[in-house]
Design a protein around this motif. Sequence first.
Motif, PDB file in Angstrom:
ATOM      1  N   MET A 105     -11.048  13.971 -18.699  1.00  0.00           N
ATOM      2  CA  MET A 105     -11.088  13.664 -20.137  1.00  0.00           C
ATOM      3  C   MET A 105     -11.453  14.924 -20.908  1.00  0.00           C
ATOM      4  SD  MET A 105     -13.603  10.968 -22.121  1.00  0.00           S
ATOM      5  CE  MET A 105     -12.896   9.555 -21.270  1.00  0.00           C
ATOM      6  N   ASN A 106     -10.594  15.327 -21.857  1.00  0.00           N
ATOM      7  CA  ASN A 106     -10.932  16.492 -22.661  1.00  0.00           C
ATOM      8  C   ASN A 106     -11.853  16.082 -23.803  1.00  0.00           C
ATOM      9  OD1 ASN A 106      -9.357  15.557 -24.878  1.00  0.00           O
ATOM     10  ND2 ASN A 106      -7.503  16.405 -23.916  1.00  0.00           N
ATOM     11  N   GLN A 107     -12.370  17.091 -24.511  1.00  0.00           N
ATOM     12  CA  GLN A 107     -13.374  16.823 -25.532  1.00  0.00           C
ATOM     13  C   GLN A 107     -12.836  15.937 -26.650  1.00  0.00           C
ATOM     14  OE1 GLN A 107     -14.902  20.170 -27.795  1.00  0.00           O
ATOM     15  NE2 GLN A 107     -16.976  19.336 -27.630  1.00  0.00           N
ATOM     16  N   SER A 108     -11.568  16.137 -27.073  1.00  0.00           N
ATOM     17  CA  SER A 108     -11.011  15.330 -28.164  1.00  0.00           C
ATOM     18  C   SER A 108     -10.887  13.870 -27.753  1.00  0.00           C
ATOM     19  CB  SER A 108      -9.644  15.877 -28.579  1.00  0.00           C
ATOM     20  OG  SER A 108      -8.735  15.798 -27.503  1.00  0.00           O
ATOM     21  N   GLU A 109     -10.553  13.596 -26.482  1.00  0.00           N
ATOM     22  CA  GLU A 109     -10.463  12.215 -26.009  1.00  0.00           C
ATOM     23  C   GLU A 109     -11.850  11.587 -25.892  1.00  0.00           C
ATOM     24  OE1 GLU A 109      -8.365  12.937 -22.407  1.00  0.00           O
ATOM     25  OE2 GLU A 109      -6.418  12.433 -23.257  1.00  0.00           O
ATOM     26  N   GLU A 110     -12.816  12.397 -25.461  1.00  0.00           N
ATOM     27  CA  GLU A 110     -14.173  11.882 -25.284  1.00  0.00           C
ATOM     28  C   GLU A 110     -14.775  11.397 -26.598  1.00  0.00           C
ATOM     29  OE1 GLU A 110     -18.522  13.439 -23.617  1.00  0.00           O
ATOM     30  OE2 GLU A 110     -16.756  14.745 -23.605  1.00  0.00           O
ATOM     31  N   TYR A 111     -14.461  12.083 -27.687  1.00  0.00           N
ATOM     32  CA  TYR A 111     -15.053  11.747 -28.974  1.00  0.00           C
ATOM     33  C   TYR A 111     -14.092  10.980 -29.882  1.00  0.00           C
ATOM     34  CZ  TYR A 111     -19.010  14.672 -27.784  1.00  0.00           C
ATOM     35  OH  TYR A 111     -20.122  15.188 -27.178  1.00  0.00           O
ATOM     36  N   ARG A 112     -13.009  10.464 -29.310  1.00  0.00           N
ATOM     37  CA  ARG A 112     -12.078   9.681 -30.117  1.00  0.00           C
ATOM     38  C   ARG A 112     -12.735   8.376 -30.528  1.00  0.00           C
ATOM     39  NH1 ARG A 112      -6.734   9.954 -31.193  1.00  0.00           N
ATOM     40  NH2 ARG A 112      -5.637   8.019 -31.680  1.00  0.00           N
ATOM     41  N   TYR A 113     -12.634   8.021 -31.810  1.00  0.00           N
ATOM     42  CA  TYR A 113     -13.323   6.862 -32.347  1.00  0.00           C
ATOM     43  C   TYR A 113     -12.456   5.614 -32.213  1.00  0.00           C
ATOM     44  CZ  TYR A 113     -16.251   4.145 -35.534  1.00  0.00           C
ATOM     45  OH  TYR A 113     -17.075   3.190 -36.089  1.00  0.00           O
ATOM     46  N   GLU A 114     -13.071   4.504 -31.820  1.00  0.00           N
ATOM     47  CA  GLU A 114     -12.340   3.237 -31.738  1.00  0.00           C
ATOM     48  C   GLU A 114     -12.227   2.632 -33.138  1.00  0.00           C
ATOM     49  OE1 GLU A 114     -12.549  -1.163 -29.574  1.00  0.00           O
ATOM     50  OE2 GLU A 114     -14.061   0.372 -29.135  1.00  0.00           O
ATOM     51  N   VAL A 115     -11.000   2.531 -33.639  1.00  0.00           N
ATOM     52  CA  VAL A 115     -10.801   2.087 -35.016  1.00  0.00           C
ATOM     53  C   VAL A 115     -10.703   0.564 -35.084  1.00  0.00           C
ATOM     54  CG1 VAL A 115      -9.690   4.240 -35.682  1.00  0.00           C
ATOM     55  CG2 VAL A 115      -8.293   2.355 -34.830  1.00  0.00           C
ATOM     56  N   HIS A 116     -11.060   0.045 -36.251  1.00  0.00           N
ATOM     57  CA  HIS A 116     -11.011  -1.396 -36.497  1.00  0.00           C
ATOM     58  C   HIS A 116     -10.312  -1.633 -37.832  1.00  0.00           C
ATOM     59  CE1 HIS A 116     -13.930  -2.078 -33.243  1.00  0.00           C
ATOM     60  NE2 HIS A 116     -14.542  -1.005 -33.698  1.00  0.00           N
ATOM     61  N   PHE A 117      -9.568  -2.728 -37.914  1.00  0.00           N
ATOM     62  CA  PHE A 117      -8.831  -3.046 -39.126  1.00  0.00           C
ATOM     63  C   PHE A 117      -9.135  -4.480 -39.547  1.00  0.00           C
ATOM     64  CE2 PHE A 117      -6.452   0.272 -37.012  1.00  0.00           C
ATOM     65  CZ  PHE A 117      -6.141   1.137 -38.053  1.00  0.00           C
ATOM     66  N   TRP A 118      -8.852  -4.767 -40.818  1.00  0.00           N
ATOM     67  CA  TRP A 118      -8.951  -6.143 -41.283  1.00  0.00           C
ATOM     68  C   TRP A 118      -7.933  -6.995 -40.530  1.00  0.00           C
ATOM     69  CZ3 TRP A 118     -13.271  -6.593 -43.616  1.00  0.00           C
ATOM     70  CH2 TRP A 118     -13.726  -5.697 -44.572  1.00  0.00           C
ATOM     71  N   PRO A 119      -8.160  -8.295 -40.405  1.00  0.00           N
ATOM     72  CA  PRO A 119      -7.181  -9.165 -39.743  1.00  0.00           C
ATOM     73  C   PRO A 119      -5.797  -9.061 -40.379  1.00  0.00           C
ATOM     74  CG  PRO A 119      -9.253 -10.344 -40.087  1.00  0.00           C
ATOM     75  CD  PRO A 119      -9.382  -9.035 -40.816  1.00  0.00           C
ATOM     76  N   GLU A 120      -4.768  -9.320 -39.596  1.00  0.00           N
ATOM     77  CA  GLU A 120      -3.384  -9.130 -40.044  1.00  0.00           C
ATOM     78  C   GLU A 120      -3.042  -9.946 -41.282  1.00  0.00           C
ATOM     79  OE1 GLU A 120      -1.028  -7.099 -39.103  1.00  0.00           O
ATOM     80  OE2 GLU A 120      -2.199  -6.162 -37.507  1.00  0.00           O
ATOM     81  N   GLY A 141      -3.222   5.265 -36.556  1.00  0.00           N
ATOM     82  CA  GLY A 141      -2.165   4.586 -35.822  1.00  0.00           C
ATOM     83  C   GLY A 141      -1.718   3.273 -36.421  1.00  0.00           C
ATOM     84  N   LYS A 142      -2.065   3.026 -37.684  1.00  0.00           N
ATOM     85  CA  LYS A 142      -1.696   1.758 -38.310  1.00  0.00           C
ATOM     86  C   LYS A 142      -1.617   1.945 -39.813  1.00  0.00           C
ATOM     87  CE  LYS A 142      -2.805  -3.162 -37.936  1.00  0.00           C
ATOM     88  NZ  LYS A 142      -3.744  -4.151 -37.342  1.00  0.00           N
ATOM     89  N   HIS A 143      -0.681   1.226 -40.455  1.00  0.00           N
ATOM     90  CA  HIS A 143      -0.536   1.318 -41.903  1.00  0.00           C
ATOM     91  C   HIS A 143      -1.651   0.552 -42.608  1.00  0.00           C
ATOM     92  CE1 HIS A 143       3.310   3.396 -42.007  1.00  0.00           C
ATOM     93  NE2 HIS A 143       3.751   2.584 -41.060  1.00  0.00           N
ATOM     94  N   LEU A 144      -1.920   0.942 -43.834  1.00  0.00           N
ATOM     95  CA  LEU A 144      -2.904   0.248 -44.648  1.00  0.00           C
ATOM     96  C   LEU A 144      -2.389  -1.145 -45.019  1.00  0.00           C
ATOM     97  CD1 LEU A 144      -3.906   3.196 -47.018  1.00  0.00           C
ATOM     98  CD2 LEU A 144      -5.233   2.285 -45.096  1.00  0.00           C
ATOM     99  N   PRO A 145      -3.296  -2.118 -45.216  1.00  0.00           N
ATOM    100  CA  PRO A 145      -2.861  -3.505 -45.481  1.00  0.00           C
ATOM    101  C   PRO A 145      -2.442  -3.757 -46.921  1.00  0.00           C
ATOM    102  CG  PRO A 145      -5.242  -3.408 -45.384  1.00  0.00           C
ATOM    103  CD  PRO A 145      -4.761  -2.021 -45.049  1.00  0.00           C
ATOM    104  N   ILE A 146      -1.676  -2.836 -47.502  1.00  0.00           N
ATOM    105  CA  ILE A 146      -1.133  -3.011 -48.846  1.00  0.00           C
ATOM    106  C   ILE A 146       0.111  -3.890 -48.739  1.00  0.00           C
ATOM    107  CG2 ILE A 146      -0.082  -1.871 -50.835  1.00  0.00           C
ATOM    108  CD1 ILE A 146      -1.691   0.647 -50.070  1.00  0.00           C
TER     109      ILE A 146
END
Length: 326
Positions: A1-16, A44-49
């Motif tokens: 695991m490289n440094q960028s993968e180690e510190y990659r943040y788990e993103v969360h979105f509003w429900p679909e 990795g995901k569009h905004l819920p507009i």
Amino acid sequence: MNQSEEYRYEVHFWPEEISFDVAGLFSNVSLLRRTDFCAYRKFGKHLPIKSVYGAPACKWNGGRASFLQATEAMIDQEFIMLAQQNWTPCLTFSNHLLQEEDVSDAIGNLLLSCADTIFKFYYVRVCSPFLAAYIRQEHPKARICASVILADIEHGKGSPAYYWNVAGKFERFVVHPDDNLNLQIRSILNPSQAEFLLNERCLWGCPNRMAHYDAIATIQQRGDTYQFMQSRVLEHCHATPIIKQCELPQRNCALSKRELADLIDSGFSHFKIQGRKDSPALFLYDLCNYLLPDEYMTSQLYAPLLVKLNDIINAGGNHFRKKHGS
């Protein structure tokens, strides 16, 4: 695991199923597109507009004054940009001082005709019963929604009877900002119809709200920029523009992200973000704050876009306001 993968943040979105109706039609579409593009690249995901609201100068426009003189080519260009994003227009035809003969307004009818050509359906936000009846008859693709102004006109704030009545007449309605945290009112609302305005920065119980709407509606009908500037509509308002709130202890009506999450947990799914007359930096903040549920995601998107904001505007974002002062 490289440094960028180690510190990659788990993103969360509003429900679909959560949808946001945001300001920007004929003022900020390019800025919205750039913000959405950066969010997609970063998370990795569009905004819920789901829809973008506004209108150029016409007798039917209300809520915020617009002095953009739109041509058919400009209208088509704006609508095509929305269609490319899978966003739906919401035309703010919420002038509450219209007369029956005003349904003949050339620009208003042109906007409807262009929307009919490009979209399978679209939204129109109204106050006038004349205009609502006319659009229903002539433009069946339009989904008619009640403006927040209607709640003030009909003294609907805090009234279950008002919300029951408006729910029977319109596809969707905007809840009066003073009722956003009213649990009694919230308990009787149909979640599929109620839309909550998230960033209203008037104070609770603002006594100047209708005077503001009246001035905008009157000047919009006349199309007189100078008279609007001379109307001094905000001279006696102690909360608007927002700079007046720097030392005020009172809270304004804007909701926190936690309060938005509570509305979602209560089953509501339609939310409105205003900003047609806000500074680009404030509007960008509200987009990043409300469209992303995580504080970390908000800061990760807002900070680099804020630094690049002037470049985005100069490259085409916010282009109508820049050129036309609308």
